[in-house]
Design a protein around this motif. Structure first.
Motif, PDB file in Angstrom:
ATOM      1  N   ASP A  37       0.835  -1.212   0.000  1.00 19.76           N
ATOM      2  CA  ASP A  37       0.000   0.000   0.000  1.00 19.76           C
ATOM      3  C   ASP A  37       0.864   1.254   0.000  1.00 19.76           C
ATOM      4  O   ASP A  37       0.594   2.210  -0.733  1.00 19.76           O
ATOM      5  CB  ASP A  37      -0.944   0.015   1.206  1.00 19.76           C
ATOM      6  N   MET A  38       1.915   1.248   0.826  1.00 16.25           N
ATOM      7  CA  MET A  38       2.830   2.391   0.863  1.00 16.25           C
ATOM      8  C   MET A  38       3.538   2.562  -0.478  1.00 16.25           C
ATOM      9  O   MET A  38       3.815   3.682  -0.907  1.00 16.25           O
ATOM     10  CB  MET A  38       3.868   2.213   1.977  1.00 16.25           C
ATOM     11  N   SER A  39       3.789   1.458  -1.145  1.00 13.49           N
ATOM     12  CA  SER A  39       4.417   1.490  -2.463  1.00 13.49           C
ATOM     13  C   SER A  39       3.520   2.202  -3.469  1.00 13.49           C
ATOM     14  O   SER A  39       3.998   2.993  -4.283  1.00 13.49           O
ATOM     15  CB  SER A  39       4.707   0.065  -2.937  1.00 13.49           C
ATOM     16  N   GLY A  40       2.223   1.941  -3.383  1.00 15.08           N
ATOM     17  CA  GLY A  40       1.279   2.606  -4.275  1.00 15.08           C
ATOM     18  C   GLY A  40       1.240   4.108  -4.063  1.00 15.08           C
ATOM     19  O   GLY A  40       1.091   4.880  -5.018  1.00 15.08           O
ATOM     20  N   LEU A  49      11.116  -0.331  -0.188  1.00 10.31           N
ATOM     21  CA  LEU A  49      10.630   0.316   1.038  1.00 10.31           C
ATOM     22  C   LEU A  49      11.012  -0.488   2.280  1.00 10.31           C
ATOM     23  O   LEU A  49      11.433   0.079   3.289  1.00 10.31           O
ATOM     24  CB  LEU A  49       9.114   0.507   0.983  1.00 10.31           C
ATOM     25  N   ILE A  50      10.860  -1.799   2.196  1.00 13.38           N
ATOM     26  CA  ILE A  50      11.233  -2.648   3.325  1.00 13.38           C
ATOM     27  C   ILE A  50      12.726  -2.505   3.597  1.00 13.38           C
ATOM     28  O   ILE A  50      13.150  -2.352   4.754  1.00 13.38           O
ATOM     29  CB  ILE A  50      10.858  -4.122   3.064  1.00 13.38           C
ATOM     30  N   ASN A  51      13.541  -2.508   2.553  1.00 10.17           N
ATOM     31  CA  ASN A  51      14.983  -2.351   2.717  1.00 10.17           C
ATOM     32  C   ASN A  51      15.319  -0.985   3.311  1.00 10.17           C
ATOM     33  O   ASN A  51      16.180  -0.882   4.199  1.00 10.17           O
ATOM     34  CB  ASN A  51      15.702  -2.545   1.384  1.00 10.17           C
ATOM     35  N   LEU A  52      14.651   0.071   2.845  1.00 11.62           N
ATOM     36  CA  LEU A  52      14.891   1.409   3.384  1.00 11.62           C
ATOM     37  C   LEU A  52      14.549   1.471   4.866  1.00 11.62           C
ATOM     38  O   LEU A  52      15.267   2.081   5.667  1.00 11.62           O
ATOM     39  CB  LEU A  52      14.083   2.452   2.611  1.00 11.62           C
TER      40      LEU A  52
END
Length: 69
Positions: A37-40, A49-52
């Motif tokens: 959802d955050m990716s969208g 995003l998970i890596n960040l």
């Protein structure tokens, strides 16, 4: 093309991306859905995003705080 090349004064490319290691990890579906959802919203791939987020935890030296009731 030369027969031999001299690399004794060679240095690493300072512009190369950080090395990444592929792993397999089990993550809850709700966590994956949250990052998707955050990716969208952000336009950044969810794995990035998970890596960040995890990189930020490392940089801030965050420690896991859990309490069992």
């Amino acid at each position: 093309m030369r027969d031999e090349y001299d690399f004794k004064n060679a240095r690493r490319n300072p512009y190369i991306k950080k090395e990444k290691q592929q792993i397999t990890i089990n993550i809850d579906s709700e966590v994956i859905n949250y990052f998707k959802d955050m990716s969208g919203v952000s336009g950044i791939p969810y794995q990035t995003l998970i890596n960040l987020y995890l990189s930020d935890c490392v940089n801030q030296k965050r420690e896991l705080q859990m309490s069992w009731k």
